[in-house]
Design a protein around this motif. Structure first.
Motif, PDB file in Angstrom:
ATOM      1  N   VAL A  49     -21.126 -58.439 -18.286  1.00 51.89           N
ATOM      2  CA  VAL A  49     -21.906 -57.392 -17.614  1.00 51.89           C
ATOM      3  C   VAL A  49     -20.980 -56.296 -17.086  1.00 51.89           C
ATOM      4  N   ALA A  50     -19.856 -56.703 -16.477  1.00 59.78           N
ATOM      5  CA  ALA A  50     -18.896 -55.731 -15.939  1.00 59.78           C
ATOM      6  C   ALA A  50     -18.308 -54.871 -17.060  1.00 59.78           C
ATOM      7  N   GLY A  51     -18.013 -55.503 -18.205  1.00 54.21           N
ATOM      8  CA  GLY A  51     -17.482 -54.757 -19.349  1.00 54.21           C
ATOM      9  C   GLY A  51     -18.480 -53.744 -19.877  1.00 54.21           C
ATOM     10  N   THR A  52     -19.750 -54.110 -19.870  1.00 54.03           N
ATOM     11  CA  THR A  52     -20.796 -53.183 -20.322  1.00 54.03           C
ATOM     12  C   THR A  52     -20.917 -51.994 -19.384  1.00 54.03           C
ATOM     13  N   ILE A  53     -20.839 -52.248 -18.086  1.00 50.00           N
ATOM     14  CA  ILE A  53     -20.886 -51.168 -17.101  1.00 50.00           C
ATOM     15  C   ILE A  53     -19.694 -50.229 -17.293  1.00 50.00           C
ATOM     16  N   PHE A  54     -18.516 -50.810 -17.571  1.00 54.79           N
ATOM     17  CA  PHE A  54     -17.329 -49.984 -17.814  1.00 54.79           C
ATOM     18  C   PHE A  54     -17.521 -49.100 -19.043  1.00 54.79           C
ATOM     19  N   LEU A  55     -18.090 -49.669 -20.112  1.00 57.95           N
ATOM     20  CA  LEU A  55     -18.329 -48.901 -21.336  1.00 57.95           C
ATOM     21  C   LEU A  55     -19.333 -47.785 -21.085  1.00 57.95           C
ATOM     22  N   ILE A  56     -20.355 -48.063 -20.284  1.00 55.00           N
ATOM     23  CA  ILE A  56     -21.335 -47.034 -19.937  1.00 55.00           C
ATOM     24  C   ILE A  56     -20.648 -45.886 -19.196  1.00 55.00           C
ATOM     25  N   GLY A  57     -19.747 -46.241 -18.262  1.00 49.31           N
ATOM     26  CA  GLY A  57     -19.010 -45.210 -17.524  1.00 49.31           C
ATOM     27  C   GLY A  57     -18.145 -44.363 -18.440  1.00 49.31           C
ATOM     28  N   PHE A  58     -17.517 -45.006 -19.434  1.00 48.00           N
ATOM     29  CA  PHE A  58     -16.685 -44.289 -20.398  1.00 48.00           C
ATOM     30  C   PHE A  58     -17.522 -43.312 -21.218  1.00 48.00           C
ATOM     31  N   LEU A  59     -18.681 -43.766 -21.678  1.00 50.18           N
ATOM     32  CA  LEU A  59     -19.540 -42.913 -22.506  1.00 50.18           C
ATOM     33  C   LEU A  59     -20.129 -41.756 -21.698  1.00 50.18           C
ATOM     34  N   ILE A  60     -20.560 -42.045 -20.470  1.00 45.23           N
ATOM     35  CA  ILE A  60     -21.185 -40.991 -19.670  1.00 45.23           C
ATOM     36  C   ILE A  60     -20.182 -39.908 -19.308  1.00 45.23           C
ATOM     37  N   SER A  61     -18.923 -40.292 -19.063  1.00 41.14           N
ATOM     38  CA  SER A  61     -17.903 -39.280 -18.746  1.00 41.14           C
ATOM     39  C   SER A  61     -17.617 -38.408 -19.966  1.00 41.14           C
ATOM     40  N   GLY A  62     -17.644 -39.019 -21.164  1.00 41.26           N
ATOM     41  CA  GLY A  62     -17.401 -38.256 -22.391  1.00 41.26           C
ATOM     42  C   GLY A  62     -18.511 -37.270 -22.697  1.00 41.26           C
ATOM     43  N   VAL A  63     -19.766 -37.724 -22.615  1.00 42.06           N
ATOM     44  CA  VAL A  63     -20.872 -36.833 -22.962  1.00 42.06           C
ATOM     45  C   VAL A  63     -21.097 -35.772 -21.884  1.00 42.06           C
ATOM     46  N   LEU A  64     -20.759 -36.079 -20.632  1.00 41.30           N
ATOM     47  CA  LEU A  64     -20.938 -35.095 -19.565  1.00 41.30           C
ATOM     48  C   LEU A  64     -20.014 -33.890 -19.736  1.00 41.30           C
ATOM     49  N   SER A  65     -18.780 -34.153 -20.194  1.00 44.35           N
ATOM     50  CA  SER A  65     -17.854 -33.039 -20.417  1.00 44.35           C
ATOM     51  C   SER A  65     -18.372 -32.124 -21.518  1.00 44.35           C
ATOM     52  N   ASP A  66     -18.914 -32.720 -22.598  1.00 42.77           N
ATOM     53  CA  ASP A  66     -19.510 -31.917 -23.668  1.00 42.77           C
ATOM     54  C   ASP A  66     -20.772 -31.204 -23.186  1.00 42.77           C
ATOM     55  N   TYR A  67     -21.549 -31.885 -22.330  1.00 42.33           N
ATOM     56  CA  TYR A  67     -22.784 -31.298 -21.826  1.00 42.33           C
ATOM     57  C   TYR A  67     -22.499 -30.062 -20.986  1.00 42.33           C
ATOM     58  N   LYS A  68     -21.442 -30.134 -20.171  1.00 41.32           N
ATOM     59  CA  LYS A  68     -21.068 -28.993 -19.339  1.00 41.32           C
ATOM     60  C   LYS A  68     -20.689 -27.788 -20.190  1.00 41.32           C
ATOM     61  N   GLU A  69     -19.998 -28.058 -21.313  1.00 42.77           N
ATOM     62  CA  GLU A  69     -19.663 -26.954 -22.235  1.00 42.77           C
ATOM     63  C   GLU A  69     -20.931 -26.414 -22.888  1.00 42.77           C
TER      64      GLU A  69
END
Length: 259
Positions: A49-69
Motif C-alpha cells: 500500500v505504501a509503495g502504491t501511494i509513493f507511485l501515485i505521488g511520483f505520477l501526480i508530480s510529473g503530470v502537474l508540471s506538464d499541466y502547469k505548462e
C-alpha cells in the motif's frame, strides 16, 4: 444553475469512482459472510500500500508540471491571435488595405476552426494548413506596399501560433509514462483483492478502511489520467480539469461584434 454546475464538476471524479468502491465493498461483505477471508494483515501488505501511494505521488508530480505548462497555452495562443487581428485591423484602418480586410475575415473563420480543433472536430493537419494559408495574405499585403515591419511581426506571430498548436497536439496525444499507469493499475487491483480477503476485526472497521483505501487509490488514478490530458474537450467538454477556452470564446465574441 452555475453553482450547481460547479458542484457537479467538483464531485464528478468522486461520483465516477463510486461504482468501483461499491463493487469492492460488496465483494468484501460477501467474502466475510462466506468465511473466505484467508489472509491476516501483515507488514508486506502494508508495504504494498505504501509503495502504491509513493507511485501515485511520483505520477501526480510529473503530470502537474506538464499541466502547469499546458495551462498557459490557450491564453498564449489567444494572445497571439489577438496580436495578428490587431495588426490587420491597424493596417486596414490606416491604409484602407483590402488584403488586411480579407485577412480579418479569414481570421474570424480560423478562430472557429481552432475551437473545432480543440473538440477534435477538425484535424491538426487542416489547422496547420490554414496557418500556412496566412502566407497568401502576407504576400498580398506586401504587394500593396505595406511596411515590411508589420509583415515580419505578423510572420513571427504565425510561427508562434504554429508552435503552440503542435505543442497542444503532442500533449493531448501522448500519455505520461504508460508503463507507470500499467503498474499502478496492477498494484491497485492487488490491493483491492488483498483487502477483500484479509481478515481484520472488527469487520466493520475492516470494511471502512477497505472502502477508504480503494476510494483514495481509484480517485487519484482517475485524477492523474484527467490531468495527463487537459485538452480532452471532446470527451469532457470545458469542465473538471480541462483548461478553460474562455479567452478564445471572449475574443471570438468580440471580433464577431465588431463591424
Amino acid at each position: 444553475m452555475i453553482s450547481n454546475r460547479k458542484i457537479i464538476q467538483k464531485w464528478a471524479l468522486a461520483i465516477k469512482v463510486m461504482p468501483i468502491v461499491i463493487l469492492v465493498a460488496t465483494l468484501k461483505f460477501l467474502v466475510h459472510k462466506l468465511g473466505f477471508e484467508l489472509m491476516e494483515l501483515n507488514a508486506l501488505f502494508t508495504s504494498l500500500v505504501a509503495g502504491t501511494i509513493f507511485l501515485i505521488g511520483f505520477l501526480i508530480s510529473g503530470v502537474l508540471s506538464d499541466y502547469k505548462e499546458s495551462e498557459k497555452l490557450p491564453s498564449e495562443l489567444s494572445a497571439g491571435m489577438r496580436t495578428l487581428y490587431d495588426d490587420a485591423y491597424t493596417i486596414h484602418k490606416g491604409k484602407n488595405s483590402e488584403a488586411a480586410l480579407q485577412f480579418i475575415e479569414f481570421h474570424k473563420s480560423f478562430m472557429n476552426s481552432l475551437i473545432d480543433w480543440f473538440y477534435k472536430k477538425e484535424k491538426t493537419q487542416s489547422i496547420i494548413h490554414k496557418i500556412s494559408l496566412m502566407n497568401d495574405y502576407f504576400v498580398a499585403l506586401d504587394n500593396e506596399g505595406i511596411q515590411v515591419g508589420y509583415i515580419v511581426k505578423m510572420k513571427n506571430e504565425q510561427n508562434n501560433i504554429r508552435k503552440m498548436v503542435l505543442r497542444i497536439d503532442t500533449i493531448r496525444d501522448t500519455d505520461f509514462i504508460s508503463s507507470a499507469y500499467a503498474i499502478l493499475e496492477a498494484m491497485g487491483f492487488l490491493i483491492a483483492f488483498g483487502l477483500i480477503i484479509i481478515k481484520i476485526e472488527p469487520f466493520y472497521a475492516s470494511l471502512f478502511f477497505t472502502v477508504l483505501v480503494i476510494f483514495m487509490i481509484s480517485y487519484m488514478f482517475f485524477l492523474i489520467k484527467d490531468l495527463d490530458n487537459p485538452f480532452d474537450y471532446s470527451a469532457n467538454g470545458e469542465s473538471g480539469t480541462e483548461i478553460s477556452l474562455k479567452p478564445f470564446r471572449d475574443f471570438l465574441e468580440e471580433i464577431n461584434n465588431c463591424k
